[in-house]
Scaffold this motif. Structure first.
Motif, mmCIF file in Angstrom:
data_model
loop_
_atom_site.group_PDB
_atom_site.id
_atom_site.type_symbol
_atom_site.label_atom_id
_atom_site.label_comp_id
_atom_site.label_asym_id
_atom_site.label_seq_id
_atom_site.Cartn_x
_atom_site.Cartn_y
_atom_site.Cartn_z
ATOM 1 N N THR A 53 -78.331 -53.808 48.977
ATOM 2 C CA THR A 53 -78.016 -53.647 47.561
ATOM 3 C C THR A 53 -76.504 -53.702 47.422
ATOM 4 O OG1 THR A 53 -79.984 -52.309 47.134
ATOM 5 C CG2 THR A 53 -78.182 -52.138 45.563
ATOM 6 N N ALA A 69 -74.633 -53.711 44.437
ATOM 7 C CA ALA A 69 -74.099 -52.847 43.392
ATOM 8 C C ALA A 69 -75.247 -52.247 42.600
ATOM 9 C CB ALA A 69 -73.166 -53.625 42.468
ATOM 10 N N THR A 70 -75.023 -51.047 42.056
ATOM 11 C CA THR A 70 -76.012 -50.361 41.236
ATOM 12 C C THR A 70 -75.350 -49.887 39.941
ATOM 13 O OG1 THR A 70 -75.555 -48.233 42.293
ATOM 14 C CG2 THR A 70 -77.300 -49.579 43.256
ATOM 15 N N ASP A 71 -76.161 -49.256 39.074
ATOM 16 C CA ASP A 71 -75.672 -48.657 37.828
ATOM 17 C C ASP A 71 -74.992 -49.681 36.923
ATOM 18 O OD1 ASP A 71 -76.531 -45.985 38.367
ATOM 19 O OD2 ASP A 71 -74.870 -45.824 39.785
ATOM 20 N N GLY A 81 -69.227 -52.987 46.937
ATOM 21 C CA GLY A 81 -69.911 -52.776 45.667
ATOM 22 C C GLY A 81 -69.070 -52.072 44.623
ATOM 23 N N LYS A 133 -66.878 -51.304 41.535
ATOM 24 C CA LYS A 133 -66.825 -51.998 40.249
ATOM 25 C C LYS A 133 -65.453 -51.794 39.600
ATOM 26 C CE LYS A 133 -70.607 -49.901 38.690
ATOM 27 N NZ LYS A 133 -71.299 -49.329 39.869
ATOM 28 N N TYR A 191 -88.710 -54.695 42.010
ATOM 29 C CA TYR A 191 -87.420 -54.381 41.404
ATOM 30 C C TYR A 191 -87.438 -54.539 39.890
ATOM 31 C CZ TYR A 191 -85.739 -54.418 46.185
ATOM 32 O OH TYR A 191 -85.561 -54.133 47.517
ATOM 33 N N ASP A 224 -81.382 -47.808 36.740
ATOM 34 C CA ASP A 224 -80.169 -48.619 36.710
ATOM 35 C C ASP A 224 -80.539 -50.065 37.000
ATOM 36 O OD1 ASP A 224 -79.454 -49.490 39.672
ATOM 37 O OD2 ASP A 224 -80.163 -47.430 39.782
ATOM 38 N N ASP A 225 -79.570 -50.957 36.808
ATOM 39 C CA ASP A 225 -79.730 -52.343 37.244
ATOM 40 C C ASP A 225 -78.778 -52.612 38.384
ATOM 41 O OD1 ASP A 225 -81.835 -53.769 35.978
ATOM 42 O OD2 ASP A 225 -80.785 -53.468 34.088
ATOM 43 N N ARG A 226 -79.131 -53.619 39.166
ATOM 44 C CA ARG A 226 -78.437 -53.808 40.426
ATOM 45 C C ARG A 226 -78.319 -55.280 40.787
ATOM 46 N NH1 ARG A 226 -82.183 -50.168 43.862
ATOM 47 N NH2 ARG A 226 -81.911 -48.940 41.967
ATOM 48 N N LEU A 262 -78.722 -57.573 44.212
ATOM 49 C CA LEU A 262 -79.272 -57.560 45.560
ATOM 50 C C LEU A 262 -78.809 -58.795 46.321
ATOM 51 C CD1 LEU A 262 -82.953 -56.714 44.597
ATOM 52 C CD2 LEU A 262 -81.230 -55.083 45.398
#
Length: 388
Positions: A67, A69-71, A104, A106, A348, A379-381, A383
């Motif tokens: 993963t 990045a998240t959020d 990751g 931001k 996902y 959240d969105d991410r 992958l």
């Protein structure tokens, strides 16, 4: 309809950039849509095939390696930067964020002025200038208060975070907007021309009207003029008869493919030929009308509702929103060489954008936190996938 970029302004600035029915409403038909259907009674399009190309295996594989990045908030467009970092646009926040490809982390670049998020509209596709190394320009497709348009902005990394985007220069305007079917994918092709997927904004009559910009794939110069060699003299229209185009990709032979939302019956993957008519609203999916270009493949709307596509390892990879899966379509020329395969089904949530990451890797963006439903995973991410 069009606004040519003012080159003097660019010089002074040192060369300062969800879909309808079966997709962003989560299923079923959106309010105002008709109930057209079309049966799958015709044979597949007899698309030409080139000999001498290696045909990919009938079966492939997908592995999520990490993963990145998240959020993320309502992520839509993704543009890889030289060096491995990523730019991602937020449809509802109208911002562009830089993602460190390794950690990751931001970093907000800033907000794109003039965006009016509503329904499926907002800040949608982004793309780097074909001369990004020298001009540092980002192109963006967005919904304004009056239309959908394309701007370019200077990305100045020396400025403080949150203030790194220059004033937008509008290179193209007048694409019809609506609560639904705003299209939004942009990409520079191998010819360094800008290709634009548009929607018919819920007005089905626009798709067959070659004077309208709705329900089309457009081909423009980087300055926003109709590109040389377009099929209709003096027009930006490259192909027509589309419902809502949100995926654009080229194969190794520089052939263009596009994904398209159906209404109640069939979503499509099409091989795009200049000047061809892809049938909407007269045809949804394959048709026995010889005047329409048939899709390579078609899916029921609950299996796909496709947005972004990418070409890698001899196949088209297609992200599904309502379908919540990643489709692999192996190719031989402009025909499918085997049955499509589905991966990551339901793992996902809704999948919005897929982009080549080099070699046997892809970037994949989820689309669950769009402000109109409860987030599926919080959240969105982004992958990273390894594929074959």
């Amino acid at each position: 309809m069009r606004h040519r970029a003012v080159t003097a302004v660019l010089a002074a600035a040192a060369l300062l950039l969800t879909a309808g029915c079966s997709s962003d409403d989560g299923g079923g038909a959106a309010a105002g849509d008709g109930s057209a259907t079309h049966s799958d009674t015709a044979t597949r399009s007899s698309a030409p095939e080139r000999t001498g190309e290696e045909t990919p295996p009938a079966k492939g594989s997908v592995k999520v390696t990490r993963t990145v990045a998240t959020d993320l908030e309502s992520p839509w467009g993704l543009a890889p930067l030289p060096g491995g970092d990523l730019l991602v646009s937020s449809r509802d926040e109208a911002t562009i964020t830089r993602i460190d490809g390794d950690s990751g982390k931001k970093t907000g670049l800033g907000e794109v002025p003039g965006v009016s998020p509503s329904g499926e509209g907002g800040l949608l596709g982004i793309a780097l200038s074909p001369t990004y190394a020298s001009d540092h320009m980002i192109y963006a497709y967005f919904t304004s208060a009056s239309d959908n348009r394309i701007v370019r902005v200077l990305y100045d990394e020396k400025r403080p975070a949150g203030e790194q985007l220059g004033e937008p220069d509008t290179v193209f305007r007048g694409i019809p907007k609506g609560v639904i079917h705003n299209g939004g994918r942009i990409a520079f092709g191998p010819d360094k021309m800008l290709y634009v997927g548009t929607g018919e904004s819920g007005d089905t009559g626009l798709s067959q009207d070659k004077e309208s910009l709705g329900g089309k794939i457009l081909r423009l110069t980087p300055e926003g003029e109709p590109a040389p060699g377009n099929p209709f003299r003096g027009s930006p229209v490259y192909s027509y008869g589309h419902r809502n185009v949100q995926g654009l990709a080229w194969d190794a032979e520089q052939r263009l493919f596009a994904s398209e939302f159906g209404q109640h019956t069939w979503d499509e993957l099409n091989a795009i030929e200049p000047g061809d008519n892809y049938g909407w609203p007269e045809a949804e999916g394959r048709s026995d009308d010889g005047g329409f270009h048939n899709p390579i493949e078609q899916w029921s709307t609950d299996e796909a509702s496709p947005s972004g596509i990418a070409y890698a390892e001899g196949s088209i990879w297609m992200a599904g929103l309502r379908g919540e899966r990643l489709w692999r379509i192996p190719l031989k020329g402009t025909a499918a060489s085997a049955e499509p395969e589905a991966f990551l089904e339901g793992e996902y949530g809704r999948l919005r954008t897929v982009v080549p990451a080099g070699g046997d890797k892809l970037w994949l963006v989820t689309s669950n936190t769009d402000g109109r439903r409860n987030p599926k995973d919080g959240d969105d991410r982004i992958l990273e996938l390894r594929i074959s």
